[in-house]
Design a protein around this motif. Structure first.
Motif, mmCIF file in Angstrom:
data_model
loop_
_atom_site.group_PDB
_atom_site.id
_atom_site.type_symbol
_atom_site.label_atom_id
_atom_site.label_comp_id
_atom_site.label_asym_id
_atom_site.label_seq_id
_atom_site.Cartn_x
_atom_site.Cartn_y
_atom_site.Cartn_z
ATOM 1 N N GLU A 278 33.387 -18.570 -9.280
ATOM 2 C CA GLU A 278 33.657 -17.303 -8.610
ATOM 3 C C GLU A 278 32.369 -16.521 -8.364
ATOM 4 O O GLU A 278 32.181 -15.914 -7.303
ATOM 5 N N SER A 279 31.469 -16.552 -9.350
ATOM 6 C CA SER A 279 30.216 -15.815 -9.212
ATOM 7 C C SER A 279 29.390 -16.345 -8.040
ATOM 8 O O SER A 279 28.635 -15.588 -7.409
ATOM 9 N N LEU A 280 29.536 -17.647 -7.767
ATOM 10 C CA LEU A 280 28.810 -18.207 -6.620
ATOM 11 C C LEU A 280 29.294 -17.601 -5.306
ATOM 12 O O LEU A 280 28.507 -17.399 -4.379
ATOM 13 N N PHE A 281 30.587 -17.326 -5.224
ATOM 14 C CA PHE A 281 31.127 -16.708 -4.011
ATOM 15 C C PHE A 281 30.528 -15.323 -3.802
ATOM 16 O O PHE A 281 30.054 -14.990 -2.711
ATOM 17 N N TRP A 282 30.543 -14.497 -4.867
ATOM 18 C CA TRP A 282 30.047 -13.133 -4.709
ATOM 19 C C TRP A 282 28.537 -13.124 -4.442
ATOM 20 O O TRP A 282 28.049 -12.350 -3.614
ATOM 21 N N ALA A 283 27.802 -14.002 -5.151
ATOM 22 C CA ALA A 283 26.347 -14.001 -4.998
ATOM 23 C C ALA A 283 25.905 -14.564 -3.656
ATOM 24 O O ALA A 283 24.935 -14.081 -3.056
ATOM 25 N N ASN A 284 26.609 -15.570 -3.148
ATOM 26 C CA ASN A 284 26.160 -16.253 -1.934
ATOM 27 C C ASN A 284 26.907 -15.819 -0.675
ATOM 28 O O ASN A 284 26.294 -15.485 0.336
ATOM 29 N N ASN A 285 28.240 -15.830 -0.715
ATOM 30 C CA ASN A 285 29.021 -15.506 0.479
ATOM 31 C C ASN A 285 28.982 -14.022 0.813
ATOM 32 O O ASN A 285 29.074 -13.642 1.987
ATOM 33 N N THR A 286 28.899 -13.170 -0.231
ATOM 34 C CA THR A 286 28.900 -11.724 0.029
ATOM 35 C C THR A 286 27.519 -11.104 -0.137
ATOM 36 O O THR A 286 27.309 -9.975 0.283
ATOM 37 N N GLY A 287 26.600 -11.817 -0.790
ATOM 38 C CA GLY A 287 25.224 -11.325 -0.897
ATOM 39 C C GLY A 287 24.851 -10.703 -2.216
ATOM 40 O O GLY A 287 23.682 -10.630 -2.574
ATOM 41 N N ARG A 288 25.835 -10.256 -3.036
ATOM 42 C CA ARG A 288 25.527 -9.629 -4.321
ATOM 43 C C ARG A 288 26.616 -9.932 -5.351
ATOM 44 O O ARG A 288 27.806 -9.872 -5.040
#
Length: 502
Positions: A278-288
């Motif tokens: 899940e953290s990969l989604f927030w860090a990569n897809n959303t930027g932060r």
């Protein structure tokens, strides 16, 4: 078995109803409720942190690859195949001056506490080629500690014989557990902003959080050990001798409700593939990473409303029906979210797109707390069914079997969590300071989104469909509990008679 149960019922006179038969009686003191709930809170804090960040930390900071994480989980699972049945038998047959279960709040503490912290410390002294071996070693030791410490969860079914009081305690526990994700949710904010403000390293922040959460649970466990009492009658040494280890295993392996519960737990664990990444989604897809924290502030709100309502829904519709509906609703919601996408308004991850994701994730999470209350109630039915069937509460063995399958599932899920990253060709990108920066490859970003949504969808559908086969419900459950209560009453009278004779 039915004939034997009726004979027990016929031996109880109305005037002989012992203390344990009074289902309206309150057994738990406020201090006991606080002790159990705080231990659950401490466990929730630590598990939320470890489940969310362990793989992320190992992958991005220790240099262990996705294949290395899969190896770590596979070896740990093989060890659990030997360790879990043994720990379950030891817990069931443990008899001490402090009780059967309370000692396990303290004895395994050093092992799991130290190893949990080691997950979040980069072993610079160990060459890179040996770090997978290091991770395997601390993972196995950590598993040993948790195999015995998890006996605390069985306390719920032994500190009060009053089912209504037990269900109310479950509701209080699950409501307080909602606050157990607040502090872990602060991790992204500190990782995003604290290094720039203070110069602290990201890896140091993760280690500090691990130390903090372990400390909370250690204090809560000590408090629980000092204040909780065990009240449900346990089998005597003579009873345990009559029901041998082999018979206990036979009764456990023929327990249909247990295996339906295990199946539902397995499907629930599939959600962990999405959770671990899940953290990969927030860090990569959303930027932060911080976007995940902001989202959590909104998506968690309905849980504070639904959790107190859960007992009423369960009482009105039955725990099995509630579990089925919750699973199917969650699966449908996550599938819908995936099909729509996380940027339905086009462009980058704009405020309208962010708002859409928040609303949809809130809808997806609506059944979570209902399932959270249903699960321990169903687990109690599993324990009661086995006691009704065999006359002995082999909770340790049942918990070991459940725990092993959960760990086996976790191993499989952990392996898949790493392998799916290999499949979508994810590689961490870092700046000159060693801090992570977002991915830009569209295929990688789409792969992360698929993991984020479809793993929870499969988990929820599987949970809902598996609970259709849970047979302890309705009239059968009511009759079983009546007969079981009569058995416990007879045992209480027998213990009292022996005490008077001595």
């Amino acid at each position: 078995m039915q004939e034997n149960n009726n004979s027990v019922l016929n031996t109880i006179e109305p005037t002989q109803t012992p203390l344990l038969d009074k289902q309206n009686r309150r057994f738990l003191t406020p201090k006991e409720i606080a002790a159990y709930v705080l231990t659950s809170y401490g466990t929730k804090n630590l598990n939320s942190y470890v489940d969310t960040w362990k793989q992320y930390f190992l992958l991005n900071y220790t240099g262990i690859s996705g294949a290395g994480i899969a190896t770590m989980n596979a070896v740990t699972s093989i060890w659990d195949a030997l360790d879990d049945p043994l720990s379950g038998i030891i817990i069931d047959r443990c008899r001490t001056r402090w009780g059967r279960l309370r000692p396990f709040l303290i004895l395994p503490m050093p092992i799991w506490a130290i190893c949990t912290m080691l997950f979040f410390l980069v072993p610079y002294a160990i060459p890179m080629q040996y770090r997978t071996i290091y991770a395997v070693a601390i993972s196995v030791l950590n598993s040993i500690g948790w195999s015995y410490y998890n006996a605390w969860t069985i306390l719920l079914y032994n500190i009060t014989p009053n089912l209504n009081e037990r269900n109310n305690l479950i509701t209080i526990q699950k409501f307080v557990d909602l606050f157990g994700v607040w502090i872990p949710s602060m991790v992204p904010i500190t990782v995003d902003f604290l290094p720039g403000l203070t110069g602290w390293s990201q890896e140091g922040i993760y280690g500090g959080f691990a130390f903090f959460f372990v400390g909370i649970l250690v204090l809560c466990s000590i408090f629980a050990f000092k204040n909780i009492k065990e009240r449900v009658p346990i089998a005597s040494k003579e009873d345990m001798e009559n029901v041998s280890i082999l018979k206990s295993i036979k009764y456990t392996l023929s327990n249909r409700p247990l295996f339906v519960k295990i199946l539902s737990t397995f499907f629930s664990s599939v959600k962990g593939i999405g959770g671990a990444n899940e953290s990969l989604f927030w860090a990569n897809n959303t930027g932060r990473l911080t976007n995940g924290t902001i989202c959590g502030l909104f998506t968690g709100i309905p849980n504070y409303i639904i959790t107190p309502l859960a007992p009423k829904l369960i009482k009105r519709f039955g725990v099995r029906t509630c579990a089925i509906c919750a699973g199917l609703f969650g699966g449908t919601a996550y599938t819908t979210l995936y099909l729509i996408g996380y940027k339905p308004f086009g462009g980058g991850f704009t405020i309208p797109n962010f708002a859409f994701v928040i609303v949809m994730l809130t809808i997806c999470g609506l059944p979570n707390c209902l399932m959270g209350v249903c699960d321990p109630v169903i687990q109690g039915d599993v324990y009661d069914y086995l006691e009704w069937k065999s006359g002995v509460r082999n909770e340790g063995l049942v918990n070991a079997v459940s725990g092993y399958v959960t760990k086996l599932s976790g191993t499989l899920i952990g392996a898949l969590s790493g392998l799916v990253l290999e499949f979508i060709h994810y590689e961490p990108i870092k700046d000159i300071a060693g801090n992570l920066v977002p991915q830009t490859d569209p295929s990688v970003l789409q792969g992360i989104w698929a993991i984020f949504c479809l793993a929870p969808a499969i988990a929820r559908f599987g949970y809902g469909f598996s609970m259709i086969f849970f047979n302890v419900h309705g009239k059968f459950r009511n009759n079983m509990l009546e007969e079981l209560n009569a058995k416990r009453s007879a045992k209480t009278l027998e213990i009292a008679a022996k005490s008077e004779n001595n």
